[in-house]
Write a protein that holds these residues in place. Structure first.
Motif, mmCIF file in Angstrom:
data_model
loop_
_atom_site.group_PDB
_atom_site.id
_atom_site.type_symbol
_atom_site.label_atom_id
_atom_site.label_comp_id
_atom_site.label_asym_id
_atom_site.label_seq_id
_atom_site.Cartn_x
_atom_site.Cartn_y
_atom_site.Cartn_z
ATOM 1 N N ALA A 97 2.066 3.022 2.411
ATOM 2 C CA ALA A 97 3.165 2.982 3.393
ATOM 3 C C ALA A 97 4.318 2.132 2.858
ATOM 4 O O ALA A 97 5.479 2.557 2.874
ATOM 5 N N VAL B 289 6.977 -7.392 -0.623
ATOM 6 C CA VAL B 289 6.117 -8.572 -0.802
ATOM 7 C C VAL B 289 4.665 -8.141 -0.643
ATOM 8 O O VAL B 289 4.280 -7.602 0.402
ATOM 9 N N GLU B 290 3.870 -8.357 -1.664
ATOM 10 C CA GLU B 290 2.452 -7.963 -1.641
ATOM 11 C C GLU B 290 1.615 -9.143 -2.114
ATOM 12 O O GLU B 290 1.882 -9.709 -3.165
ATOM 13 N N GLY C 52 0.851 -1.195 0.000
ATOM 14 C CA GLY C 52 0.000 0.000 0.000
ATOM 15 C C GLY C 52 0.885 1.242 0.000
ATOM 16 O O GLY C 52 2.104 1.150 -0.223
ATOM 17 N N LEU D 92 -11.955 8.042 -6.196
ATOM 18 C CA LEU D 92 -11.363 9.365 -6.372
ATOM 19 C C LEU D 92 -10.756 9.812 -5.050
ATOM 20 O O LEU D 92 -11.443 9.883 -4.040
ATOM 21 N N ALA E 276 4.137 -3.246 6.659
ATOM 22 C CA ALA E 276 3.164 -2.226 6.216
ATOM 23 C C ALA E 276 1.949 -2.951 5.633
ATOM 24 O O ALA E 276 1.492 -2.659 4.532
ATOM 25 N N ALA E 277 1.463 -3.932 6.424
ATOM 26 C CA ALA E 277 0.422 -4.830 5.905
ATOM 27 C C ALA E 277 -1.001 -4.300 6.100
ATOM 28 O O ALA E 277 -1.976 -4.975 5.773
ATOM 29 N N GLY E 278 -1.143 -3.084 6.625
ATOM 30 C CA GLY E 278 -2.469 -2.434 6.669
ATOM 31 C C GLY E 278 -3.468 -3.121 7.581
ATOM 32 O O GLY E 278 -3.133 -3.932 8.448
ATOM 33 N N SER E 279 -4.708 -2.749 7.394
ATOM 34 C CA SER E 279 -5.774 -3.373 8.173
ATOM 35 C C SER E 279 -7.023 -3.438 7.308
ATOM 36 O O SER E 279 -7.075 -2.809 6.255
ATOM 37 N N GLY F 179 -2.577 -1.350 -2.411
ATOM 38 C CA GLY F 179 -3.305 -1.607 -1.160
ATOM 39 C C GLY F 179 -4.743 -1.113 -1.211
ATOM 40 O O GLY F 179 -5.409 -1.177 -2.251
ATOM 41 N N ALA G 20 -3.008 -6.656 -5.071
ATOM 42 C CA ALA G 20 -2.604 -5.642 -6.053
ATOM 43 C C ALA G 20 -1.746 -4.593 -5.367
ATOM 44 O O ALA G 20 -2.033 -4.182 -4.246
ATOM 45 N N GLU H 200 2.029 -14.090 -0.453
ATOM 46 C CA GLU H 200 1.519 -13.792 0.897
ATOM 47 C C GLU H 200 2.601 -14.156 1.913
ATOM 48 O O GLU H 200 3.169 -15.254 1.862
ATOM 49 N N GLY I 133 -2.012 10.051 3.203
ATOM 50 C CA GLY I 133 -0.941 10.975 3.591
ATOM 51 C C GLY I 133 -0.185 10.505 4.822
ATOM 52 O O GLY I 133 1.051 10.585 4.873
ATOM 53 N N ASN J 18 -9.252 0.672 -3.858
ATOM 54 C CA ASN J 18 -10.717 0.751 -3.730
ATOM 55 C C ASN J 18 -11.232 2.180 -3.731
ATOM 56 O O ASN J 18 -12.430 2.403 -3.621
ATOM 57 N N ASP K 124 -1.456 1.940 8.426
ATOM 58 C CA ASP K 124 -2.665 1.599 9.188
ATOM 59 C C ASP K 124 -2.473 0.482 10.206
ATOM 60 O O ASP K 124 -3.294 0.327 11.109
ATOM 61 N N GLN L 271 -4.968 7.391 6.813
ATOM 62 C CA GLN L 271 -5.084 8.191 5.594
ATOM 63 C C GLN L 271 -3.897 7.857 4.695
ATOM 64 O O GLN L 271 -2.858 7.376 5.174
HETATM 65 C C1 FAD Z 1 -12.708 2.648 -0.239
HETATM 66 C C2 FAD Z 1 -11.583 3.401 0.437
HETATM 67 C C3 FAD Z 1 -11.391 4.725 0.093
HETATM 68 C C4 FAD Z 1 -10.365 5.452 0.688
HETATM 69 N N1 FAD Z 1 -10.197 6.750 0.317
HETATM 70 C C5 FAD Z 1 -9.195 7.477 0.871
HETATM 71 C C6 FAD Z 1 -9.004 8.829 0.499
HETATM 72 O O1 FAD Z 1 -9.722 9.382 -0.335
HETATM 73 N N2 FAD Z 1 -7.988 9.508 1.103
HETATM 74 C C7 FAD Z 1 -7.168 8.945 2.063
HETATM 75 O O2 FAD Z 1 -6.268 9.622 2.544
HETATM 76 N N3 FAD Z 1 -7.358 7.657 2.432
HETATM 77 C C8 FAD Z 1 -8.328 6.914 1.872
HETATM 78 N N4 FAD Z 1 -8.548 5.621 2.269
HETATM 79 C C9 FAD Z 1 -7.686 5.053 3.335
HETATM 80 C C10 FAD Z 1 -6.298 4.667 2.772
HETATM 81 O O3 FAD Z 1 -6.458 3.943 1.579
HETATM 82 C C11 FAD Z 1 -5.516 3.863 3.796
HETATM 83 O O4 FAD Z 1 -5.375 4.625 4.983
HETATM 84 C C12 FAD Z 1 -4.111 3.504 3.281
HETATM 85 O O5 FAD Z 1 -4.197 2.762 2.081
HETATM 86 C C13 FAD Z 1 -3.328 2.697 4.312
HETATM 87 O O6 FAD Z 1 -2.100 2.401 3.743
HETATM 88 P P1 FAD Z 1 -1.187 1.205 4.255
HETATM 89 O O7 FAD Z 1 -0.034 1.146 3.300
HETATM 90 O O8 FAD Z 1 -0.917 1.349 5.686
HETATM 91 O O9 FAD Z 1 -2.074 -0.110 4.138
HETATM 92 P P2 FAD Z 1 -2.912 -0.737 2.946
HETATM 93 O O10 FAD Z 1 -3.252 0.267 1.902
HETATM 94 O O11 FAD Z 1 -4.012 -1.475 3.600
HETATM 95 O O12 FAD Z 1 -1.901 -1.761 2.282
HETATM 96 C C14 FAD Z 1 -1.503 -2.914 2.972
HETATM 97 C C15 FAD Z 1 -1.166 -3.988 1.948
HETATM 98 O O13 FAD Z 1 -0.578 -5.090 2.615
HETATM 99 C C16 FAD Z 1 -1.000 -6.278 1.982
HETATM 100 N N5 FAD Z 1 -0.854 -7.390 2.925
HETATM 101 C C17 FAD Z 1 -1.544 -7.588 4.083
HETATM 102 N N6 FAD Z 1 -1.126 -8.730 4.685
HETATM 103 C C18 FAD Z 1 -0.166 -9.254 3.871
HETATM 104 C C19 FAD Z 1 0.615 -10.441 3.942
HETATM 105 N N7 FAD Z 1 0.548 -11.313 4.973
HETATM 106 N N8 FAD Z 1 1.472 -10.693 2.918
HETATM 107 C C20 FAD Z 1 1.592 -9.835 1.870
HETATM 108 N N9 FAD Z 1 0.861 -8.704 1.749
HETATM 109 C C21 FAD Z 1 -0.001 -8.416 2.748
HETATM 110 C C22 FAD Z 1 -2.440 -6.005 1.605
HETATM 111 O O14 FAD Z 1 -2.839 -6.834 0.519
HETATM 112 C C23 FAD Z 1 -2.391 -4.524 1.206
HETATM 113 O O15 FAD Z 1 -2.209 -4.352 -0.169
HETATM 114 C C24 FAD Z 1 -9.533 4.846 1.669
HETATM 115 C C25 FAD Z 1 -9.736 3.505 2.019
HETATM 116 C C26 FAD Z 1 -10.753 2.787 1.408
HETATM 117 C C27 FAD Z 1 -10.948 1.348 1.779
#
Ligand code: FAD
Length: 308
Positions: free
Chosen positions: A14, A32-33, A12, A46, A108-111, A39, A36, A81, A284, A43, A274, A282
């Protein structure tokens, strides 16, 4: 087994930002992702609140630009994975595509937002069904919308949404809120908020866009239709942290505990976005975390080299 200086788990914003910084700093880096690249952004139809794009940008385009930028500096990416992380120096990362080793790890696996799991929810996601008030509230100016949930997040979201919407219904399956007292007082005093107690959503209605919700009273079983243009689901989040719980300290919410440099309880392992405690969820803030975690990983590697 291929050895890297840094392995980043999750692609994602991060993870992609961490990858840009580590590879541009000359560190041999692997991302490693499992799905797609991009992250959760994938979804977002805009994105209007990420700086640099005055007309907004689709989340998938933003994800693809972030990846291109990181790849230009040599970031390697694999679709797999991560199934385990073994402590030791180097760390061993087991994945569905084999095992990799690295001296430093950025998680940086999000939630994932908890879903209602009802008919219409998935089909109308991004078409009136949202999980993020800060991201999507603006699209519901002067509309009537609903928030599902009764905890702090749901009430904070409902209050935030009153800035945009004409009326906000809070639908809760119990007859009282779980949110903190101060939030409750503010919510009950707000003229735009209307509470619907002891009800669950049975179906999200609408063909192309949400136009209503089918509700069921949990006490009487009676069904009713609520006409709304959107629904914000705020029933909790599940951090993707279970795979790492054997070697890292987690909060009781499941988020990874970090210090201000995003170091976890395990030396050489950093967490960003996240998945970490107190994230503002977010793009940002995830990008900012990616920068911090990458620089912390770089410093850790420098220290490790000095002491060996
Ligand atoms: C519908 C929607 C709309 C949004 N709109 C906005 C917006 O307009 N503005 C904004 O600021 N924020 C928006 N957000 C929030 C924003 O997308 C998230 O805060 C941000 O993407 C978090 O980033 P991240 O890198 O921490 O985690 P993520 O984006 O969740 O990425 C984590 C990645 O880790 C991968 N992963 C998890 N576990 C594993 C594993 N075991 N092995 C390999 N890969 C793994 C996941 O597949 C995922 O791709 C939106 C969120 C959603 C759902």
């Amino acid at each position: 087994m291929t050895r890297y200086e840094v392995i980043i788990i999750g692609g994602g914003p991060a993870g992609l930002t961490a990858g840009l910084y580590t590879s541009r700093a000359g560190l041999k880096s692997l991302l490693v992702e499992r799905g797609a690249l991009g992250g959760q952004m994938m979804n977002a139809t805009l994105v209007e609140n990420y700086p640099g794009f005055p007309e907004g940008i689709s989340g998938s385009e933003l994800g693809s630009l972030m990846y291109r930028q990181a790849a230009r500096y040599g970031l390697e990416a694999v679709t797999a994975e991560v199934t385990g992380l073994t402590q030791g120096q180097p760390y061993s990362v087991s994945t569905t595509e084999g095992n990799f080793e690295a001296t430093a790890i950025v998680i940086a696996a999000g939630s994932e937002y908890r879903k209602l799991g009802v008919a219409g929810e998935k089909r109308l996601s991004g078409r009136g069904v949202s999980y993020c008030a800060t991201c999507d509230g603006f699209f519901f100016r002067n509309r009537e919308i609903a928030v599902v949930g009764g905890g702090d997040t749901a009430i904070t979201d409902a209050l935030e949404l009153t800035q945009y919407a004409r009326k906000v219904y809070v639908i809760h399956r119990r007859d009282q809120l779980r949110a903190g007292q101060l939030l409750q007082q503010r919510a009950f005093a707000h003229s735009k908020l209307k509470f619907i107690w002891s009800m669950v959503v049975e179906e999200v209605l609408g063909e192309k866009m949400v136009n209503g919700l089918k509700l069921r009273n949990v006490e009487t079983g009676q069904q009713s239709i609520l006409k709304v243009d959107g629904v914000f689901v705020a029933i909790g989040l599940t951090p993707n942290s279970q795979t790492f719980s054997n070697i890292l300290e987690l909060e009781n919410t499941g988020h990874i505990t970090t210090d201000e440099r995003l170091a976890t309880s395990t030396p050489g392992v950093f967490a960003a976005g996240d998945i970490r405690q107190n994230s503002l969820r977010q793009i940002g803030t995830a990008v900012g975390d990616g920068v911090t975690a990458a620089i912390s990983a770089f410093n850790y590697l420098q220290e490790t080299r000095k002491s060996s």
